[in-house]
Design an enzyme around this catalytic site. Structure first.
Site, PDB file in Angstrom:
ATOM      1  N   CYS A  92       0.802  -1.225   0.000  1.00 47.20           N
ATOM      2  CA  CYS A  92       0.000   0.000   0.000  1.00 47.20           C
ATOM      3  C   CYS A  92       0.836   1.277   0.000  1.00 47.20           C
ATOM      4  CB  CYS A  92      -0.941   0.004   1.201  1.00 47.20           C
ATOM      5  SG  CYS A  92      -2.074  -1.393   1.225  1.00 47.20           S
ATOM      6  N   HIS A 361      -9.084   3.130  -2.381  1.00 48.65           N
ATOM      7  CA  HIS A 361      -7.718   2.658  -2.135  1.00 48.65           C
ATOM      8  C   HIS A 361      -7.215   1.720  -3.230  1.00 48.65           C
ATOM      9  CE1 HIS A 361      -4.138   1.486  -0.157  1.00 48.65           C
ATOM     10  NE2 HIS A 361      -4.606   0.504   0.588  1.00 48.65           N
TER      11      HIS A 361
END
Length: 418
Positions: A92, A361
């Site tokens: 991430c 995301h």
């Protein structure tokens, strides 16, 4: 001549389920948007690109992801045909690593103009859950018994068994255990987590790029579908598609640009990276180490920050990262967020974009999209979600999981030069 690095142009696609947009389509949209924002007709001045992506192999392309994604742009003369494209992957934190690589190339004096771009397609229209197992790649798959034992022991200590579920990604279960530990140790409540989640959904409703664009109350957040206690669906980042790009430049190059371009440039004042480990439960996380590096490099402290984007893959993370960024004392993040301090107009606005829980995301794009939000804010171009008079903005972005923290984290500090 200074080796300062500036964000010259930045752009993000809208995030969400975009089955009709290919990887090359998203690449084009983000890249050309950043060029236009920088006032550049083509990318002829770009000397290198750093391309962030994690899961393109799911769609059949590995090893040379960015190089393949840029084929049409090179063919059309929009990107230099001999400029290297370096592929970056760090779970991430991938987007922030692309920015770090592009910035360090300029700081080293090896380039005057570089590109950082992040992209991800996570929504599989044919089988939306088929991608779930691939998220486990952010954890240790060589010796999984180590982290399984770690979380099981913590669960036993606080009376909350660690029980992963097949209807969600393993990351949600690890975040839930981190939240449960914080609640047991400091008295943080689900209601405080819900205040932060609702605030971000309300911010996302003001952001035309956000995946979710609806307001929520804390009560609605708490009443949403349970994911992994204490987390509800509204407290967790959705999966979607998207891309974001930033064109960085040296001060030398910036001085050659028109005044209208120079006036919108944003300086990268500090950038800190830190690595994860199996830490002690009472030990600050790697994001604290990265933040301290960024503060030292920028020559400022936490009280100088006017707004921040932090990595709220779940809304508990905003509470914890406010502590790690030194916006409040350790253990006081729940009260800090619960008080409304992180709202627009509050003491320190956090996640004005809507954060990951509302903006979305797409893993590889997230860090660059944070840069987009903060540059937009510092330029005074954020419209209804504008934080007035901001000079310094902070970005925290972590990726992967090692024990009770991320595997790698990046903290960047941006400055509006007035």
């Amino acid at each position: 001549m200074s080796n300062d690095v500036y964000v010259l142009g930045v752009h993000t696609t809208a995030f969400g389920r975009r089955p009709d947009a290919s990887i090359k389509d998203l690449t084009r949209e983000a890249y050309l948007g950043a060029l236009a924002d920088a006032g550049l007709e083509t990318g002829r001045d770009i000397e290198a690109a750093w391309f962030g992506n994690c899961l393109m192999y799911y769609w059949g392309q590995a090893l040379t992801r960015g190089n393949i994604a840029f084929i049409p742009l090179v063919r059309e003369g929009l990107f230099p045909d001999r400029a290297p494209i370096v592929n970056v992957e760090g779970a991430c934190a991938t987007g922030s690593l692309a920015i770090a690589g592009a910035a360090k190339e300029i700081r080293a004096g090896d380039a005057d103009v570089t590109l950082a771009i992040g992209l991800e397609k996570l929504f599989d229209q044919k089988d939306p859950r088929a991608i779930f197992p691939h998220f486990a790649g952010g954890m240790d798959l060589l010796d999984p018994q180590e982290w399984e034992a770690e979380y099981s022991a913590i669960g036993e200590k606080i009376g909350v068994p660690f029980r992963p579920g097949e209807d969600r990604t393993i990351a949600m279960d690890t975040y839930a255990m981190q939240a449960n530990y914080h609640m047991a140790t400091y008295g943080t409540t689900a209601e405080q987590i819900a205040v932060g989640a609702a605030k971000n959904h309300c911010n996302g409703a003001l952001n035309e790029k956000a995946q979710y664009r609806f307001e929520m109350t804390p009560e609605e957040v708490l009443a949403d579908r349970p994911i992994s206690a204490p987390l509800t669906r509204a407290m967790c980042a959705p999966m979607g598609d998207g891309a974001a790009a930033a064109i960085l430049c040296s001060e030398r190059f910036l001085k050659t640009q028109p005044a209208a371009v120079r006036d919108r440039a944003i300086r990268i004042a500090g950038l800190g990276l830190a690595g994860g480990k199996y830490r002690g439960l009472d030990e600050p996380s790697l994001t604290r180490a990265a933040a301290d590096k960024a503060y030292a490099q920028a020559g400022i402290g936490p009280r100088d920050i006017d707004l921040a984007e932090v990595h709220d893959a779940t809304s508990f993370c905003e509470i914890y990262q406010c502590e790690m960024m030194r916006f409040c004392e350790e253990g006081e993040g729940g009260a800090f967020v619960g008080s409304g301090a992180t709202k627009i107009g509050g003491e320190l606005p956090v996640n004005t974009s809507g954060g990951l829980v509302s903006k979305g995301h797409p893993i590889g794009a997230t860090g660059v999209s944070m840069c987009y939000e903060l540059a937009t804010q510092l330029r005074g171009e954020a419209g209804a979600r504008q934080v007035e008079g901001a000079t310094y903005a902070l970005q925290e972005n972590g990726g992967g999981i090692i024990g009770m923290e991320e595997a790698l984290a990046a903290v960047s500090i941006y400055e509006r030069i007035r």
